[in-house]
Design a protein around this motif. Structure first.
Motif, PDB file in Angstrom:
ATOM      1  N   SER A  92      44.666  44.439  59.070  1.00  0.00           N
ATOM      2  CA  SER A  92      43.596  43.232  59.043  1.00  0.00           C
ATOM      3  C   SER A  92      42.461  43.504  57.965  1.00  0.00           C
ATOM      4  N   ALA A  93      41.803  44.733  58.078  1.00  0.00           N
ATOM      5  CA  ALA A  93      40.770  45.024  57.163  1.00  0.00           C
ATOM      6  C   ALA A  93      41.322  45.319  55.750  1.00  0.00           C
ATOM      7  N   ALA A  94      42.598  46.236  55.881  1.00  0.00           N
ATOM      8  CA  ALA A  94      43.342  46.474  54.562  1.00  0.00           C
ATOM      9  C   ALA A  94      43.560  45.286  53.901  1.00  0.00           C
ATOM     10  N   ALA A  95      44.058  44.080  54.663  1.00  0.00           N
ATOM     11  CA  ALA A  95      44.508  42.905  53.870  1.00  0.00           C
ATOM     12  C   ALA A  95      43.286  42.240  52.936  1.00  0.00           C
ATOM     13  N   LYS A  96      42.181  42.252  53.876  1.00  0.00           N
ATOM     14  CA  LYS A  96      40.988  41.686  53.459  1.00  0.00           C
ATOM     15  C   LYS A  96      40.584  42.314  52.255  1.00  0.00           C
ATOM     16  N   ALA A  97      40.548  43.821  52.255  1.00  0.00           N
ATOM     17  CA  ALA A  97      40.265  44.457  51.032  1.00  0.00           C
ATOM     18  C   ALA A  97      41.067  44.154  49.867  1.00  0.00           C
ATOM     19  N   ARG A  98      42.288  44.222  49.889  1.00  0.00           N
ATOM     20  CA  ARG A  98      43.242  43.616  49.051  1.00  0.00           C
ATOM     21  C   ARG A  98      43.070  42.399  48.375  1.00  0.00           C
ATOM     22  N   ALA A  99      42.793  41.479  49.332  1.00  0.00           N
ATOM     23  CA  ALA A  99      42.325  39.990  48.774  1.00  0.00           C
ATOM     24  C   ALA A  99      40.964  39.957  47.954  1.00  0.00           C
ATOM     25  N   ALA A 100      39.990  40.755  48.362  1.00  0.00           N
ATOM     26  CA  ALA A 100      38.534  40.615  47.895  1.00  0.00           C
ATOM     27  C   ALA A 100      38.925  41.390  46.677  1.00  0.00           C
ATOM     28  N   LYS A 101      39.574  42.690  46.359  1.00  0.00           N
ATOM     29  CA  LYS A 101      40.013  43.274  45.250  1.00  0.00           C
ATOM     30  C   LYS A 101      40.576  42.384  43.919  1.00  0.00           C
ATOM     31  N   LYS A 102      41.644  41.505  44.422  1.00  0.00           N
ATOM     32  CA  LYS A 102      42.301  40.615  43.669  1.00  0.00           C
ATOM     33  C   LYS A 102      41.414  39.455  43.215  1.00  0.00           C
ATOM     34  N   THR A 103      40.391  38.789  44.135  1.00  0.00           N
ATOM     35  CA  THR A 103      39.538  38.098  43.521  1.00  0.00           C
ATOM     36  C   THR A 103      38.731  38.499  42.568  1.00  0.00           C
ATOM     37  N   GLU A 104      38.222  39.637  42.405  1.00  0.00           N
ATOM     38  CA  GLU A 104      37.303  40.419  41.915  1.00  0.00           C
ATOM     39  C   GLU A 104      38.002  40.774  40.367  1.00  0.00           C
ATOM     40  N   ASP A 105      39.423  41.153  40.415  1.00  0.00           N
ATOM     41  CA  ASP A 105      40.173  41.379  39.074  1.00  0.00           C
ATOM     42  C   ASP A 105      40.192  40.118  38.519  1.00  0.00           C
ATOM     43  N   ASP A 106      40.565  39.007  39.131  1.00  0.00           N
ATOM     44  CA  ASP A 106      40.428  37.654  38.490  1.00  0.00           C
ATOM     45  C   ASP A 106      39.023  37.321  38.049  1.00  0.00           C
ATOM     46  N   GLN A 107      38.159  37.522  38.464  1.00  0.00           N
ATOM     47  CA  GLN A 107      36.829  37.280  37.721  1.00  0.00           C
ATOM     48  C   GLN A 107      36.738  38.132  36.638  1.00  0.00           C
ATOM     49  N   GLU A 108      36.818  39.382  36.539  1.00  0.00           N
ATOM     50  CA  GLU A 108      36.632  40.086  35.398  1.00  0.00           C
ATOM     51  C   GLU A 108      37.635  40.162  34.451  1.00  0.00           C
TER      52      GLU A 108
END
Length: 476
Positions: free
Chosen positions: A132-148
């Protein structure tokens, strides 16, 4: 020549004294660094359905040992305080966690009721948490990539569909009268002031819902866990509480090492005060300590040939102990002499007992690769018309502990041979397991003592070729 011999002897003596002093200093430092407690040891009764109870045995406070069922029992023993966590061990390998919820008493005995979580269940929960922690980390990284990333055009929110506009009723034309409906009722018309009936209905619904919400009673608060001791007492010792340190959870996820069969004792079964085994109930030692050393396995690894050799030696030593006990109960079984052809006499060979239900265990309690051998068995002597009435009908009950020296010879550390007719004088000893009771990293031997009136527990520490009682609990 004599001077050389004296010089050599002096050198050898000096070397021996040097190593002796080093050993004494090391043992003293080891004792000084040992855990002073509080450290509680109990016994978990684990049923096949996962239900578990805890029997408090002994608690160590400031290096002294007390009855865990009686120490600071105000109103319940601190070993059974709600929220106390015990880690179960089998031969030094973690098996799971037991959390005390409530303390139960009956017939002047205490037991803890709580929840049991095996090491396998803890491992599965840990893996799910990591995933679950790894899935949340991947989702947060994807959101950060979309913003950048590069700017993207986004569409505005869609307006009301045209279909809704065409379906809404048109207002009546000015100067025209409303036509009556087919059932003769008057059609509804807009009230004066231009308000629509739809808005009136919505406002009424809103007021009704708000009124019902205000009239509904508030939800009762969730009950707090009942505390069985005075939490505000600053002098009350504390055992392990809460979720436990992370290293304990990591330890639970490590599978037990593969060892020889004789090195790992079979799970003990629950025994009532009468000594009758309760089927399918496992007994697992458990320890609660806020600190303490890192546990380690007490198994002694050996090859099958070595195990068979040690087993044979232990059976020979056990036969000698049973014969000695049999001579005490049956004096007529003393060795007789038989005439020989040369008119000389020789002692007749002593009768050999037969063993049943043999349990053989080998431990490495001090992490020094020095085996401690333990054998429990039932023994019966051969049938003899002269001694049949004096021997116990059910045979003898044997518990034997021995040490092996560097030359392969066995030295008896404890021999307990009794029978069901003499349990009042000599209680039976049943091996539970090896467990670190005093928190020094080494293992002690936990036995159950069974008499004709009840049972209790005793903890032995192996020192050299002797067993010293570290704690002897009451029999009840």
């Amino acid at each position: 020549m004599v001077r050389r011999l004296l010089t050599g002897a002096a050198v050898v003596f000096a070397a021996i004294m040097f190593f002796a002093v080093q050993i004494v200093l090391a043992q003293r430092a080891h004792r000084e660094n040992a855990d002073k407690g509080p450290r509680a040891t109990g016994l978990i009764e684990l049923a096949p359905n996962g239900k578990a109870h805890l029997i408090p045995i002994v608690i160590m406070v400031d290096g002294k040992f007390y009855d865990a069922a009686e120490y600071k029992a105000s109103p319940v023993p601190i070993s059974l305080d709600s929220g106390t966590i015990y880690e179960a061990f089998r031969t030094g390998v973690s098996q799971g966690l037991f959390t005390v919820r409530t303390a139960l008493t009956a017939a002047h005995t205490w037991r803890g009721d709580g929840t049991w979580q095996s090491s396998a269940e803890i491992q599965v929960a840990s893996e799910k948490k990591k995933a679950s922690a790894a899935a949340k980390a991947r989702a947060a990284k994807k959101t950060e990539d979309d913003q950048e990333g590069p700017p993207k055009l986004r569409r505005a929110a869609s307006k009301q569909p045209e279909a809704d506009k065409t379906n809404s009723p048109a207002p009546p034309a000015a100067g025209t009268k409303p036509t009556p409906s087919a059932d003769g009722t008057k059609p509804t018309s807009n009230p004066p002031g231009g308000g629509s009936p739809t808005n009136t209905s919505q406002s009424g619904t809103t007021a009704s819902s708000s009124t019902s919400a205000s009239a509904a009673p508030p939800e009762p608060p969730s009950p707090e866990p009942s505390t069985t001791s005075d939490e505000n007492d600053p002098d009350r010792p504390r055992l392990r509480r809460g979720a436990g340190p992370p290293e304990a959870k990591n330890r639970l996820a490590v599978p037990a090492p593969t060892v020889a069969k004789a090195s790992t004792p079979a799970p003990a079964k629950a025994v009532a005060s009468s000594g009758v085994q309760s089927p399918n109930i496992q007994l697992i030692p458990a320890v609660s300590d806020a600190g303490g050393p890192e546990p380690r396995p007490y198994t002694f690894n050996m090859k099958p040939d070595e195990e068979r050799e040690l087993r044979t030696k232990m059976l020979a030593l056990a036969a000698a102990e049973v014969n000695a006990r049999d001579k005490v109960l049956s004096p007529t079984t003393a060795a007789k002499t038989l005439p020989s052809s040369s008119h000389k006499t020789k002692a007749a060979k002593a009768p050999q007992p037969t063993f049943d239900d043999v349990q053989f265990h080998v431990f490495d309690l001090s992490n020094s690769n020095e085996p401690v051998l333990i054998m429990t068995a039932k023994a019966k002597m051969p049938v003899s018309p002269t001694t049949e009435n004096s021997r116990p009908p059910d045979g003898y009950l044997l518990t034997l502990v021995a040490r092996e020296d560097i030359y392969g010879d066995l030295h008896k550390a404890l021999a307990n041979v009794t029978d069901n007719q003499h349990l009042d004088v000599l209680p039976r000893l049943d091996l539970i397991d090896a467990v670190d009771v005093d928190g020094d990293g080494g293992g002690e031997l936990l036995f159950r003592r069974v008499s004709d009136t009840g049972s209790g527990y005793v903890v032995y520490r192996v020192i050299g070729n002797q067993l010293w009682p570290l704690y002897e609990g009451p029999i009840g």
